[in-house]
Design a protein around this motif. Structure first.
Motif, PDB file in Angstrom:
ATOM      1  N   ARG A   1     -81.010 -78.521   9.748  1.00 47.18           N
ATOM      2  CA  ARG A   1     -82.115 -79.362   9.290  1.00 47.18           C
ATOM      3  C   ARG A   1     -83.220 -79.434  10.346  1.00 47.18           C
ATOM      4  NH1 ARG A   1     -82.287 -83.845   5.484  1.00 47.18           N
ATOM      5  NH2 ARG A   1     -84.077 -85.198   5.948  1.00 47.18           N
ATOM      6  N   ILE A   2     -82.832 -79.480  11.623  1.00 48.18           N
ATOM      7  CA  ILE A   2     -83.825 -79.482  12.704  1.00 48.18           C
ATOM      8  C   ILE A   2     -84.645 -78.196  12.672  1.00 48.18           C
ATOM      9  CG2 ILE A   2     -84.158 -79.577  15.204  1.00 48.18           C
ATOM     10  CD1 ILE A   2     -81.559 -81.149  15.409  1.00 48.18           C
ATOM     11  N   ILE A   3     -83.962 -77.072  12.473  1.00 47.59           N
ATOM     12  CA  ILE A   3     -84.665 -75.783  12.432  1.00 47.59           C
ATOM     13  C   ILE A   3     -85.588 -75.710  11.219  1.00 47.59           C
ATOM     14  CG2 ILE A   3     -84.352 -73.284  12.310  1.00 47.59           C
ATOM     15  CD1 ILE A   3     -81.748 -73.584  13.802  1.00 47.59           C
ATOM     16  N   ARG A   4     -85.154 -76.271  10.089  1.00 50.04           N
ATOM     17  CA  ARG A   4     -86.021 -76.282   8.902  1.00 50.04           C
ATOM     18  C   ARG A   4     -87.247 -77.166   9.126  1.00 50.04           C
ATOM     19  NH1 ARG A   4     -84.296 -78.459   4.472  1.00 50.04           N
ATOM     20  NH2 ARG A   4     -82.385 -79.473   5.175  1.00 50.04           N
TER      21      ARG A   4
ATOM     22  N   ASP B   1     -81.693 -66.426  10.995  1.00 50.54           N
ATOM     23  CA  ASP B   1     -81.945 -66.096   9.591  1.00 50.54           C
ATOM     24  C   ASP B   1     -82.417 -67.320   8.799  1.00 50.54           C
ATOM     25  OD1 ASP B   1     -82.164 -64.500   7.386  1.00 50.54           O
ATOM     26  OD2 ASP B   1     -80.037 -64.619   6.841  1.00 50.54           O
ATOM     27  N   PHE B   2     -83.498 -67.949   9.300  1.00 49.71           N
ATOM     28  CA  PHE B   2     -84.077 -69.118   8.641  1.00 49.71           C
ATOM     29  C   PHE B   2     -85.525 -68.862   8.219  1.00 49.71           C
ATOM     30  CE2 PHE B   2     -80.419 -71.232  10.171  1.00 49.71           C
ATOM     31  CZ  PHE B   2     -80.312 -72.441   9.500  1.00 49.71           C
ATOM     32  N   VAL B   3     -85.904 -67.608   8.105  1.00 56.61           N
ATOM     33  CA  VAL B   3     -87.296 -67.281   7.812  1.00 56.61           C
ATOM     34  C   VAL B   3     -87.682 -67.728   6.410  1.00 56.61           C
ATOM     35  CG1 VAL B   3     -88.964 -65.403   7.619  1.00 56.61           C
ATOM     36  CG2 VAL B   3     -87.220 -65.348   9.428  1.00 56.61           C
ATOM     37  N   ASN B   4     -86.754 -67.622   5.465  1.00 59.33           N
ATOM     38  CA  ASN B   4     -87.075 -67.893   4.059  1.00 59.33           C
ATOM     39  C   ASN B   4     -86.500 -69.213   3.547  1.00 59.33           C
ATOM     40  OD1 ASN B   4     -88.404 -65.348   3.789  1.00 59.33           O
ATOM     41  ND2 ASN B   4     -86.406 -64.355   3.594  1.00 59.33           N
ATOM     42  N   VAL B   5     -86.107 -70.113   4.418  1.00 65.10           N
ATOM     43  CA  VAL B   5     -85.530 -71.385   3.972  1.00 65.10           C
ATOM     44  C   VAL B   5     -86.631 -72.397   3.697  1.00 65.10           C
ATOM     45  CG1 VAL B   5     -83.416 -70.983   5.262  1.00 65.10           C
ATOM     46  CG2 VAL B   5     -85.293 -72.248   6.330  1.00 65.10           C
TER      47      VAL B   5
ATOM     48  N   LYS C   1     -94.248 -69.111  19.081  1.00 65.53           N
ATOM     49  CA  LYS C   1     -93.554 -67.836  19.178  1.00 65.53           C
ATOM     50  C   LYS C   1     -92.059 -68.054  19.342  1.00 65.53           C
ATOM     51  CE  LYS C   1     -93.245 -63.610  21.937  1.00 65.53           C
ATOM     52  NZ  LYS C   1     -93.746 -62.883  23.141  1.00 65.53           N
ATOM     53  N   HIS C   2     -91.682 -69.044  20.143  1.00 67.38           N
ATOM     54  CA  HIS C   2     -90.268 -69.345  20.335  1.00 67.38           C
ATOM     55  C   HIS C   2     -89.644 -69.861  19.042  1.00 67.38           C
ATOM     56  CE1 HIS C   2     -86.623 -70.307  22.511  1.00 67.38           C
ATOM     57  NE2 HIS C   2     -86.666 -71.541  22.064  1.00 67.38           N
ATOM     58  N   VAL C   3     -90.395 -70.676  18.291  1.00 67.50           N
ATOM     59  CA  VAL C   3     -89.900 -71.151  16.988  1.00 67.50           C
ATOM     60  C   VAL C   3     -89.680 -69.976  16.048  1.00 67.50           C
ATOM     61  CG1 VAL C   3     -90.475 -72.517  14.953  1.00 67.50           C
ATOM     62  CG2 VAL C   3     -90.952 -73.428  17.227  1.00 67.50           C
ATOM     63  N   ALA C   4     -90.610 -69.032  16.048  1.00 70.56           N
ATOM     64  CA  ALA C   4     -90.461 -67.846  15.189  1.00 70.56           C
ATOM     65  C   ALA C   4     -89.236 -67.031  15.580  1.00 70.56           C
ATOM     66  CB  ALA C   4     -91.725 -66.981  15.272  1.00 70.56           C
ATOM     67  N   GLU C   5     -88.959 -66.948  16.878  1.00 71.97           N
ATOM     68  CA  GLU C   5     -87.767 -66.224  17.340  1.00 71.97           C
ATOM     69  C   GLU C   5     -86.491 -66.938  16.907  1.00 71.97           C
ATOM     70  OE1 GLU C   5     -88.284 -65.956  21.521  1.00 71.97           O
ATOM     71  OE2 GLU C   5     -89.726 -64.296  21.414  1.00 71.97           O
ATOM     72  N   ILE C   6     -86.502 -68.267  16.920  1.00 76.01           N
ATOM     73  CA  ILE C   6     -85.333 -69.031  16.460  1.00 76.01           C
ATOM     74  C   ILE C   6     -85.097 -68.789  14.969  1.00 76.01           C
ATOM     75  CG2 ILE C   6     -84.438 -71.360  16.061  1.00 76.01           C
ATOM     76  CD1 ILE C   6     -85.784 -72.248  18.613  1.00 76.01           C
TER      77      ILE C   6
END
Length: 361
Positions: free
Chosen positions: A185-188, A113-117, A103-108
């Motif tokens: 890159r970490i977030i991806r 704005d990394f939902v579609n990367v 859930k926290h990853v989804a919030e990040i």
């Protein structure tokens, strides 16, 4: 006692031992202590219930006379008096919403704005280490620090991102475009593995062992070494460390010895905690991939090659002589603490992630 005990909310006053309280407690629990409890619960087969609490409450009459005053500059029209006598103690108890890692990853992902990367298989490119990059353009420092803060929260349950996040956090003063790209890159990577987490199997031994390693002169900014260490209860990872050393090591032996001393300190703390569970982990195994470091620990003579090592790191030798620990040689390829010290290619990185005890549910 004064440091660990909460003070009264009364200007100019504080609690006194024997009058206001009889016991001293720390309000915050170390995350390692929670993991130790969970590891013990999995070993014993206990059912663990969780309740996230934002604040605790107590509602009862106070025997002593307690007076409080309004904060400076604050005026409440309903209560014009500046000093009040407290008759009852009242604090609020509220159950916080259940939070989980994915859930926290989804919030990040949503926040930045990394939902579609596209996703990434590794965290840092092995051929492009992070440097100051003076010629690159500056980026929004508030955005960069916000991203680092969100990722630091995840490191409590994600040792796989620990090294990368720590490396990026060193550039929070003047972040550049290259540093922001590394954080992205970490977030991806997290987008591709939001549920990857530690696994505590019930069918596993309950012996403690630790791994120590150092990346000699791995920090490009000041050529300081990076300390890596992790501690297990059976196959259950309960603690890990990734920290740039405070000294500039003049040899690989010195860097490895400082890392081993750091790992030893954590092992001794865990040993003391496990006494409350009825376990006495004497002679805990610490695996080191440097033969010379093991020789220095076992050698009781302070010869010339070790005089330049700070005295504060020599307590590992004292712990060895007291048989609190034992140091053993391990091949570099089998040292799982390597995950916390440097960047790897995809195959090596995935191998270390699985070996350290992380799986997708």
């Amino acid at each position: 006692m004064v440091r660990n005990k909460a003070r009264l909310v009364a200007q100019g006053h504080r609690q006194e031992e024997g009058i206001d309280y009889d016991e001293v407690f720390a309000p915050v629990t170390r995350i390692e202590a929670i993991r130790i409890f969970l590891a013990f619960a999995s070993y014993m087969g206990f059912i663990v219930y969780q309740m996230d609490v934002k604040s605790a409450f107590l509602y009862g009459k106070i025997d002593e006379e307690v007076y409080v005053s309004q904060p400076p500059g604050f005026i409440d029209p309903k209560y014009p008096q500046k000093v009040y006598k407290v008759v009852k103690a009242l604090y609020g108890l509220h159950q916080a919403p259940r939070a989980c890692q994915d859930k926290h990853v989804a919030e990040i992902l949503k926040k930045f704005d990394f939902v579609n990367v596209k996703t990434a298989n590794t965290l840092i490119e092995t051929q492009k280490p992070l440097v100051k990059d003076e010629e690159a353009s500056n980026v929004d420092v508030h955005l960069y620090r916000s991203m680092i803060g969100s990722l630091m929260y995840l490191t409590a349950s994600r040792p796989d991102i620990m090294f990368a996040v720590c490396a990026c956090s060193r550039f929070q003063v003047t972040p550049k475009t290259s540093h922001l790209s590394a954080v992205k890159r970490i977030i991806r990577y997290l987008k591709g593995k939001p549920k990857l987490g530690l696994w505590y199997p019930r069918v596993s031994s309950f012996d403690m062992e630790a791994y120590s390693v150092s990346d000699y002169a791995g920090a490009n900014l000041d050529r300081k070494s990076t300390t890596g260490g992790c501690q297990f209860l059976g196959r259950r990872l309960i603690s890990w460390q990734c920290k740039k050393q405070t000294i500039v090591a003049t040899s690989t032996i010195e860097a490895e010895y400082v890392a081993a001393a750091n790992c030893c300190g954590q092992v001794l703390w865990i040993q003391n905690q496990m006494l409350d569970y009825g376990f006495n982990f004497m002679n805990t195994k610490i695996y080191i991939d440097n033969e010379s470091t093991i020789c220095i620990v076992k050698n009781p003579v302070y010869h010339s090659k070790t005089k330049h090592i700070a005295i504060r790191h020599h307590f590992i030798r004292d712990a060895y002589e007291k048989k609190l620990i034992q140091v053993l040689k391990i091949h570099t390829d089998d040292n799982v603490a390597d995950l916390l010290t440097k960047a790897f290619d995809v195959s090596r990185f995935q191998f270390l992630v699985v070996t350290i005890g992380m799986i997708n549910p």
